[in-house]
Design a protein around this motif. Structure first.
Motif, PDB file in Angstrom:
ATOM      1  N   UNK A 491       1.257  -0.940  -0.216  1.00 61.34           N
ATOM      2  CA  UNK A 491      -0.122  -0.060  -0.412  1.00 61.34           C
ATOM      3  C   UNK A 491       1.072   1.798   0.134  1.00 61.34           C
ATOM      4  N   UNK A 492       0.696   1.872  -1.152  1.00 61.15           N
ATOM      5  CA  UNK A 492       1.838   2.853  -1.221  1.00 61.15           C
ATOM      6  C   UNK A 492       0.540   3.998  -1.070  1.00 61.15           C
ATOM      7  N   UNK A 493       0.538   5.792  -0.726  1.00 64.33           N
ATOM      8  CA  UNK A 493       0.330   6.685  -0.857  1.00 64.33           C
ATOM      9  C   UNK A 493       0.308   7.652   0.280  1.00 64.33           C
ATOM     10  N   UNK A 494      -0.678   8.856   0.299  1.00 62.25           N
ATOM     11  CA  UNK A 494       0.133  10.129   0.886  1.00 62.25           C
ATOM     12  C   UNK A 494      -0.771  10.005   2.271  1.00 62.25           C
ATOM     13  N   UNK A 495      -1.044  10.860   2.899  1.00 58.84           N
ATOM     14  CA  UNK A 495      -1.305  10.903   4.523  1.00 58.84           C
ATOM     15  C   UNK A 495      -2.839  10.616   4.685  1.00 58.84           C
ATOM     16  N   UNK A 496      -3.580  10.473   3.665  1.00 58.21           N
ATOM     17  CA  UNK A 496      -5.013   9.517   3.795  1.00 58.21           C
ATOM     18  C   UNK A 496      -5.151   8.105   4.221  1.00 58.21           C
ATOM     19  N   UNK A 497      -4.166   7.426   3.538  1.00 62.83           N
ATOM     20  CA  UNK A 497      -3.417   5.778   3.516  1.00 62.83           C
ATOM     21  C   UNK A 497      -2.719   5.729   4.751  1.00 62.83           C
ATOM     22  N   UNK A 498      -1.999   6.865   5.242  1.00 63.88           N
ATOM     23  CA  UNK A 498      -1.187   6.448   5.822  1.00 63.88           C
ATOM     24  C   UNK A 498      -1.789   6.403   7.237  1.00 63.88           C
ATOM     25  N   UNK A 511       0.632  -7.223   4.951  1.00 64.20           N
ATOM     26  CA  UNK A 511       1.030  -5.630   4.158  1.00 64.20           C
ATOM     27  C   UNK A 511       2.123  -4.704   4.155  1.00 64.20           C
ATOM     28  N   UNK A 512       2.843  -4.684   3.218  1.00 59.94           N
ATOM     29  CA  UNK A 512       3.504  -3.220   3.424  1.00 59.94           C
ATOM     30  C   UNK A 512       2.961  -1.853   2.810  1.00 59.94           C
ATOM     31  N   UNK A 513       3.142  -1.143   3.972  1.00 60.82           N
ATOM     32  CA  UNK A 513       2.369  -0.105   3.507  1.00 60.82           C
ATOM     33  C   UNK A 513       3.651   1.306   3.790  1.00 60.82           C
ATOM     34  N   UNK A 514       3.621   2.428   2.870  1.00 59.59           N
ATOM     35  CA  UNK A 514       4.575   3.037   2.341  1.00 59.59           C
ATOM     36  C   UNK A 514       3.647   4.423   2.604  1.00 59.59           C
ATOM     37  N   UNK A 515       3.483   5.458   3.240  1.00 54.17           N
ATOM     38  CA  UNK A 515       2.853   6.484   2.618  1.00 54.17           C
ATOM     39  C   UNK A 515       3.301   7.547   3.652  1.00 54.17           C
ATOM     40  N   UNK A 516       3.201   8.447   3.419  1.00 55.17           N
ATOM     41  CA  UNK A 516       3.472   9.765   3.835  1.00 55.17           C
ATOM     42  C   UNK A 516       3.074  10.909   4.506  1.00 55.17           C
ATOM     43  N   UNK A 517       2.519  12.213   4.756  1.00 51.55           N
ATOM     44  CA  UNK A 517       1.900  13.120   4.718  1.00 51.55           C
ATOM     45  C   UNK A 517       3.138  14.558   3.860  1.00 51.55           C
ATOM     46  N   UNK A 544      -2.571   5.274  -3.326  1.00 45.69           N
ATOM     47  CA  UNK A 544      -3.613   5.930  -3.447  1.00 45.69           C
ATOM     48  C   UNK A 544      -2.387   7.865  -3.247  1.00 45.69           C
ATOM     49  N   UNK A 545      -2.614   8.428  -4.098  1.00 39.62           N
ATOM     50  CA  UNK A 545      -2.452   9.288  -4.591  1.00 39.62           C
ATOM     51  C   UNK A 545      -3.274  11.071  -4.416  1.00 39.62           C
ATOM     52  N   UNK A 546      -2.489  12.154  -4.656  1.00 44.01           N
ATOM     53  CA  UNK A 546      -3.339  12.598  -5.196  1.00 44.01           C
ATOM     54  C   UNK A 546      -3.585  13.984  -4.390  1.00 44.01           C
ATOM     55  N   UNK A 547      -3.663  13.711  -3.155  1.00 43.42           N
ATOM     56  CA  UNK A 547      -4.328  14.788  -2.611  1.00 43.42           C
ATOM     57  C   UNK A 547      -3.937  15.900  -2.080  1.00 43.42           C
ATOM     58  N   UNK A 548      -2.585  15.845  -2.120  1.00 39.54           N
ATOM     59  CA  UNK A 548      -1.658  17.301  -2.640  1.00 39.54           C
ATOM     60  C   UNK A 548      -1.550  18.009  -3.838  1.00 39.54           C
ATOM     61  N   UNK A 549      -1.784  17.877  -4.136  1.00 41.28           N
ATOM     62  CA  UNK A 549      -1.736  18.797  -5.674  1.00 41.28           C
ATOM     63  C   UNK A 549      -1.464  17.319  -6.805  1.00 41.28           C
ATOM     64  N   UNK A 550      -1.449  17.912  -7.873  1.00 38.61           N
ATOM     65  CA  UNK A 550      -1.857  17.490  -9.324  1.00 38.61           C
ATOM     66  C   UNK A 550      -1.248  17.278 -10.074  1.00 38.61           C
ATOM     67  N   UNK A 551      -1.385  16.178 -11.127  1.00 39.54           N
ATOM     68  CA  UNK A 551       0.017  15.960 -11.505  1.00 39.54           C
ATOM     69  C   UNK A 551      -0.240  14.736 -12.940  1.00 39.54           C
TER      70      UNK A 551
END
Length: 639
Positions: A491-498, A511-517, A544-551
């Motif tokens: 599971x890889x993502x931002x603060x929502x996933x974290x 599960x391996x969880x790698x997430x950060x604010x 789970x990415x995209x909470x913090x900005x565009x891409x």
């Protein structure tokens, strides 16, 4: 050859046109970041204009008078930029004091550093990010630019005098400035770390000085009082061609150069500065046509008010959006309203502050103060000074009473949860494939208990390694729980996933969880590569990415090159308070269609009618929201 002297300065209306383009780029970079990706480069244009005009003025003054009056220059600059800056600081501080007290934190430091023109270094020292648009909520973020300008106003007159006295020859000065500009650009390149937050090199005076130096350099080889209106037709064609190409390149950069492209910091911004200087050179030449082409009533209006427009953009956006909880739902309407408000406040600033203070003297101030006390109390002429005094009093109270580095109870709780989840997420990376290690890791970090409630009714979540408890908590079947207990996923993502790390671990203990604010999609490629090299990128990947900005699509393609043919569960975003929500979700929907091994998990649709699932920021789930979030993941993965 002795230079021709001219006593009358020519007002170049086309420069207002360039200023207009620059401020439009900056404004739409903040209002519509998905569309005006490189609008931040408008600041680079302002720097180049400033460097050129100030240096050109010094050269003319020295030719006419044999010296430059540094003291008079400081007075002119202060009367030009200080009153409006003081106005936006006081009105914003008064508004914060009365209506948005959550922004009082560090207000004293912000105002003080802004008035002293050291705000860029103050923000760097306190770890503020220009690019973290989600958590760095401040109506004063953009004032870093004025600090760099102010430092240049203070130092450059002295440096100019030393250069013309010691080096003397303009060719020598030109090459010195060229070398210094290259050195500044190299400092940016050396200080920049790909994938990391570039705020330090973006804010630093040392790493942004090259734009100003290139403008100053132009003034030594292209002074306005040496440019002739009558030039050969062929020369005019060359100038116009260079001007048009420079204009097209600059506008293209505004649309294409994302602020996180490594090219920007490895010379790209220097090239944009050079293009800006070319555009400026053609515009100021009376023999070229660009001055006329860039002169129109709209550009003249915006250009003359560009300072006020720049000043009031952030206060308007921050204050307005705080009152509009779902700005992403009607983005274009809110953008139009914000534009109107920005223009309204900049016009008020122009009429009430900028114009009256253009020729300000202390003698005039004394006369106005005397007149104020002699005028009857109910006279209309007293309305403006009385309102101004009230604003000053309220703002002063707010500034004096503002806390420093304060953390509210909700924020403190959130930070504690983040720290706890990061610790658990790091532990998941150490889980081995054997059942024994997985059980050891799980049993040491979970407990078999039941849920309770607080006085406010919010569920206080507890965690269990008992399959029946998990089945009941997430409304899963017995078979789903059994499969989840054995499944290996990443599971890889931002603060929502974290925030849902422990929930994910309940259902998927392997599960391996790698997430950060603050994590962004565009800087995640190298992180995924590290997971892959460490054999932690499993066959099933939650993204789970995209909470913090565009891409954009190219950046997503880079992620998929690392992930390969693994099964990807792509979670879209629910971030109604931010203007990029719909753009991000459109991109993720498109990517789920593009890649056969990508399945979209529609978190937005699931929770858009459940505001009670979220904290005050309407983005990060509460315990109830985290349970719903994790169940949604499990339903897709374990179907």
């Amino acid at each position: 050859m002795k230079e021709t002297k001219k006593t009358k300065n020519r007002y170049i209306h086309g420069i207002d046109g360039i200023r207009s383009l620059a401020v439009i780029g900056v404004i739409f970079y903040h209002l519509l970041p998905s569309h005006m990706r490189g609008g931040y480069l408008g600041v680079t244009v302002f720097f180049a204009i400033s460097g050129y005009l100030i240096t050109d003025h010094f050269r003319q003054e020295r030719q006419q008078n044999g010296k430059i009056a540094i003291g008079n220059f400081y007075k002119r600059r202060l009367s030009r930029i200080y009153p409006s800056l003081l106005g936006v600081l006081l009105t914003s501080a008064a508004y914060i004091t009365l209506f948005q007290r959550n922004l009082l934190n560090n207000l004293r430091g912000i105002v003080g550093s802004s008035l002293l023109y050291i705000n860029n270094w103050w923000q760097i020292r306190h770890g503020f990010s220009y690019f973290d648009r989600f958590s760095n909520e401040s109506p004063f973020t953009h004032l870093w630019f004025l600090a760099v300008e102010g430092q240049n106003y203070l130092i450059w007159p002295i440096v100019f005098v030393l250069l013309v006295k010691i080096v003397k020859k303009k060719d020598g000065i030109f090459y010195l400035l060229l070398g210094a500009s290259i050195g500044s650009a190299l400092a940016m390149a050396i200080g920049y770390t790909p994938g990391a937050d570039p705020t330090r090199v973006y804010y630093g005076t040392d790493t942004r000085l090259f734009s100003i130096l290139l403008g100053a350099m132009l003034a030594f080889i292209w002074p306005t009082n040496r440019l002739k209106e009558q030039i050969p037709v062929s020369a005019k064609k060359v100038l116009n061609t260079v001007g048009i190409l420079s204009l097209l390149l600059l506008i293209s950069a505004f649309f294409l150069l994302d602020d996180h492209y490594t090219f920007v910091y490895y010379g790209g911004m220097y090239l944009v500065s050079f293009v800006s200087v070319l555009l400026l050179a053609v515009t100021v030449h009376p023999g070229a046509s660009l001055d006329r082409w860039l002169t129109n009533p709209v550009f003249s209006y915006i250009g003359k008010r560009s300072y006020g427009i720049y000043l009031y953009q952030f206060p308007v956006m921050i204050f307005y959006e705080a009152k509009v909880p779902k700005i992403a739902e009607h983005l274009w309407l809110h953008t139009l309203i914000e534009l109107i408000l920005i223009l309204l406040f900049s016009e008020l600033s122009y009429q009430l502050i900028e114009k009256p203070f253009q020729h300000f003297t202390w003698k005039q101030l004394k006369l106005k103060i005397r007149k104020f006390f002699k005028t009857p109390l109910l006279k209309a002429s007293k309305v403006k000074p009385v309102v101004g005094l009230l604003v000053f009093i309220v703002a002063t109270i707010g500034i004096i009473s503002a806390p420093t580095n304060a953390i509210g109870a909700q924020q403190e709780k959130f930070q504690e949860e983040v720290a706890a989840n990061k610790k658990v997420a790091e532990q998941t990376k150490k889980v081995q494939n054997s059942q024994e290690n997985a059980e050891d890791t799980q049993s040491s970090d979970t407990e078999t208990t039941t849920n309770s409630t607080t006085e406010t009714g919010e569920v206080v979540e507890t965690f269990s390694n008992n399959p029946k408890d998990i089945q009941e908590k997430y409304n899963l079947s017995e078979k789903q729980v059994e499969i989840g207990q054995q499944m290996e996923i990443t599971a890889f993502g931002d603060s929502v996933l974290l925030g849902s790390t422990r929930n994910i671990q309940e259902i998927f203990p392997k599960a391996v969880v790698d997430a950060d604010v603050g994590r962004q999609l565009y800087n995640s490629t190298d992180l995924l590569k590290e997971l892959k090299e460490d054999d932690l990128l499993k066959d099933k990947v939650i993204l789970a990415l995209g909470t913090n900005g565009t891409a954009n699509e190219a950046q997503f393609d880079e992620l998929m090159q690392v992930i390969g043919d693994r099964q990807v569960y792509l979670v879209n975003v629910y971030v109604p308070t931010q203007r990029w929500q719909n753009d991000v979700n459109s991109l993720l929907d498109k990517m789920a269609t593009k890649y056969e091994n990508v399945e979209l998990i529609d978190w937005y649709e699931k929770c858009k009618d459940h505001e009670d699932w979220f904290r005050e920021d309407q983005v990060h789930p509460t315990s109830t929201g985290r349970i719903a979030y994790t169940k949604l993941l499990a339903d897709h993965i374990l179907k």
